[in-house]
Design a protein around this motif. Structure first.
Motif, PDB file in Angstrom:
ATOM      1  N   ARG A  98     117.069  -7.153  62.757  1.00 47.65           N
ATOM      2  CA  ARG A  98     115.787  -6.171  63.003  1.00 47.65           C
ATOM      3  C   ARG A  98     114.471  -6.845  62.715  1.00 47.65           C
ATOM      4  O   ARG A  98     113.651  -6.491  63.021  1.00 47.65           O
ATOM      5  CB  ARG A  98     115.910  -5.101  61.523  1.00 47.65           C
ATOM      6  N   ALA A 206     117.378   3.325  51.472  1.00 47.56           N
ATOM      7  CA  ALA A 206     117.989   3.714  52.703  1.00 47.56           C
ATOM      8  C   ALA A 206     117.569   2.836  53.936  1.00 47.56           C
ATOM      9  O   ALA A 206     118.526   2.606  54.655  1.00 47.56           O
ATOM     10  CB  ALA A 206     117.004   4.950  53.346  1.00 47.56           C
ATOM     11  N   ILE A 207     116.679   1.900  53.875  1.00 49.54           N
ATOM     12  CA  ILE A 207     116.719   0.725  54.741  1.00 49.54           C
ATOM     13  C   ILE A 207     117.744  -0.229  54.592  1.00 49.54           C
ATOM     14  O   ILE A 207     118.369  -0.513  55.208  1.00 49.54           O
ATOM     15  CB  ILE A 207     115.216   0.007  54.645  1.00 49.54           C
ATOM     16  N   ASN A 210     121.137   1.223  55.611  1.00 47.69           N
ATOM     17  CA  ASN A 210     121.050   1.153  57.037  1.00 47.69           C
ATOM     18  C   ASN A 210     121.373   0.056  57.546  1.00 47.69           C
ATOM     19  O   ASN A 210     122.165  -0.270  58.676  1.00 47.69           O
ATOM     20  CB  ASN A 210     119.733   1.919  57.596  1.00 47.69           C
ATOM     21  N   ARG A 211     120.637  -1.162  57.006  1.00 47.64           N
ATOM     22  CA  ARG A 211     120.792  -2.342  57.410  1.00 47.64           C
ATOM     23  C   ARG A 211     121.571  -3.536  56.462  1.00 47.64           C
ATOM     24  O   ARG A 211     121.252  -4.595  56.348  1.00 47.64           O
ATOM     25  CB  ARG A 211     119.465  -3.131  57.705  1.00 47.64           C
ATOM     26  N   LYS A 283     125.479   4.961  57.721  1.00 50.19           N
ATOM     27  CA  LYS A 283     124.448   4.406  58.257  1.00 50.19           C
ATOM     28  C   LYS A 283     123.780   5.501  58.841  1.00 50.19           C
ATOM     29  O   LYS A 283     122.513   5.645  58.831  1.00 50.19           O
ATOM     30  CB  LYS A 283     124.953   3.354  59.223  1.00 50.19           C
ATOM     31  N   LYS A 284     124.249   6.646  59.442  1.00 47.63           N
ATOM     32  CA  LYS A 284     123.434   7.667  60.208  1.00 47.63           C
ATOM     33  C   LYS A 284     122.852   8.425  59.065  1.00 47.63           C
ATOM     34  O   LYS A 284     121.685   8.845  59.383  1.00 47.63           O
ATOM     35  CB  LYS A 284     124.520   8.454  60.987  1.00 47.63           C
ATOM     36  N   GLN A 287     119.840   6.523  57.856  1.00 44.51           N
ATOM     37  CA  GLN A 287     118.538   6.642  58.732  1.00 44.51           C
ATOM     38  C   GLN A 287     117.854   7.814  58.803  1.00 44.51           C
ATOM     39  O   GLN A 287     116.559   7.826  58.643  1.00 44.51           O
ATOM     40  CB  GLN A 287     119.128   6.464  60.196  1.00 44.51           C
ATOM     41  N   THR A 288     118.705   9.015  58.772  1.00 44.13           N
ATOM     42  CA  THR A 288     118.202  10.349  58.426  1.00 44.13           C
ATOM     43  C   THR A 288     117.303  10.314  57.214  1.00 44.13           C
ATOM     44  O   THR A 288     116.323  10.977  56.981  1.00 44.13           O
ATOM     45  CB  THR A 288     119.246  11.575  58.375  1.00 44.13           C
ATOM     46  N   ASN A 289     117.675   9.731  56.060  1.00 38.26           N
ATOM     47  CA  ASN A 289     117.109   9.707  54.783  1.00 38.26           C
ATOM     48  C   ASN A 289     115.793   9.009  54.702  1.00 38.26           C
ATOM     49  O   ASN A 289     114.900   9.391  54.288  1.00 38.26           O
ATOM     50  CB  ASN A 289     118.137   8.889  53.878  1.00 38.26           C
ATOM     51  N   LEU A 290     115.935   7.852  55.822  1.00 38.55           N
ATOM     52  CA  LEU A 290     114.746   7.057  55.986  1.00 38.55           C
ATOM     53  C   LEU A 290     113.516   7.875  56.658  1.00 38.55           C
ATOM     54  O   LEU A 290     112.463   7.979  56.264  1.00 38.55           O
ATOM     55  CB  LEU A 290     115.162   5.948  56.939  1.00 38.55           C
ATOM     56  N   ARG A 291     114.067   8.736  57.695  1.00 37.60           N
ATOM     57  CA  ARG A 291     112.993   9.321  58.370  1.00 37.60           C
ATOM     58  C   ARG A 291     112.292  10.634  57.528  1.00 37.60           C
ATOM     59  O   ARG A 291     111.097  10.811  57.560  1.00 37.60           O
ATOM     60  CB  ARG A 291     113.676  10.050  59.636  1.00 37.60           C
TER      61      ARG A 291
END
Length: 311
Positions: A98, A206-207, A210-211, A283-284, A287-291
């Motif tokens: 990233r 969350a980041i 996801n990463r 991971k998905k 990503q939703t949690n991050l948004r």
């Protein structure tokens, strides 16, 4: 070239090349400043400044110069901290997918250039903040110091606590904006500090979930890397639940609508967080949690501004 003059095609190619170089430079600067991170830190400064004017009965137009100075100075301080973070973490960034577009990784900017840019930008910002109020300048320096020294240089490579340390820096941003107008011994900036401090932990978790591969490859001791994803998911839920009480303390300042709105947002986030342990695609979910975390913060701050603007 005819008679010492460029042909139209050559002029066009030259103009196109210049535009392309300028665009490339702007993109590099955006990655160096971590564009979204910069905006997420400057927005609370603006919000708190606006709210301080409202709660102290000061008209915006009478403080336009101070507003511009506060926003420019705080933006430079935050930018300087982010630039120094990029300079110091270039070895980590080279190992993470990233961060591959950052100019420190691509080599578009030399590390010496980045270092001096970070130092000069930080100094310029802090000097500008001294022309606002001493209190605002102090909070600006503390935010810079915590992010650069305590987070970037000290804890990020050593402890899972790095997330909490970094959260202190981001939570200081509303204090900067408020202190430019008045001392921060007011319930609004104090609660804003608390909300931003707690908010950043699930946002960062969350980041890191996801990463996960990126942080594992780079050897950064984020919580899901050291203790596992399940522990990180539980911690994520705990911190979000901890946000629930704070809107209650702002009822007298913003009214019941804000309390119900903010509480509803938090409950929605809790319900999303509870799905993490059963998620088929973690991971998905992350990503939703991050948004959602970004939407949560933006809406909370915008509603604060709107409610005071309509009063």
């Amino acid at each position: 070239m005819e008679n010492g003059q460029l042909l139209p095609e050559t002029v066009l190619e030259s103009a196109t090349g210049s535009s392309s170089k300028l665009l490339s430079l702007l993109i590099d600067i955006k990655y160096l400043l971590k564009g979204k991170v910069l905006v997420a830190n400057v927005l609370p400064v603006f919000t708190a400044y606006w709210l301080a004017l409202y709660f102290n009965g000061e008209p915006f137009i009478d403080h336009l110069g101070l507003f511009l100075l506060t926003m420019a100075g705080s933006t430079l301080v935050i930018s300087g901290a982010l630039i120094l973070n990029n300079w110091y973490e270039v070895d980590l960034d080279k190992k993470m997918v990233r961060t591959q577009k950052r100019p420190t990784v691509t080599g578009n900017f030399t590390l010496k250039t980045v270092l001096w840019s970070g130092i000069i930008t930080s100094i310029m910002g802090l000097v500008m903040m001294l022309f606002t109020t001493l209190e605002a300048a102090v909070y600006s320096f503390l935010g810079w110091f915590v992010y650069v020294v305590l987070y970037t240089f000290w804890t990020k490579r050593r402890y899972t606590l790095n997330t909490v340390v970094g959260s202190v820096s981001g939570a200081l941003t509303p204090l900067i904006g408020w202190a430019a107008i008045a001392p921060v011994y007011h319930i609004v900036p104090i609660i804003m500090f608390c909300i931003l401090f707690i908010w950043q932990v699930p946002h960062t978790l969350a980041i890191s979930i996801n990463r996960l591969e990126d942080y594992t490859r780079a050897g950064v001791p984020m919580l899901p890397v050291v203790s596992g994803v399940e522990v990180a998911i539980r911690q994520n839920l705990i911190y979000i639940i901890a946000l629930l009480p704070f809107p209650f303390f702002l009822i007298s300042s913003f009214g019941w609508f804000f309390f119900l709105f903010a509480t509803s947002l938090t409950i929605g986030w809790i319900l999303l967080a509870m799905k993490g342990s059963q998620a088929k695609d973690v991971k998905k979910w992350a990503q939703t949690n991050l948004r959602y975390s970004l939407i949560y913060l933006i809406l909370i701050l915008i509603v604060m501004v709107i409610l005071t603007s309509l009063s």
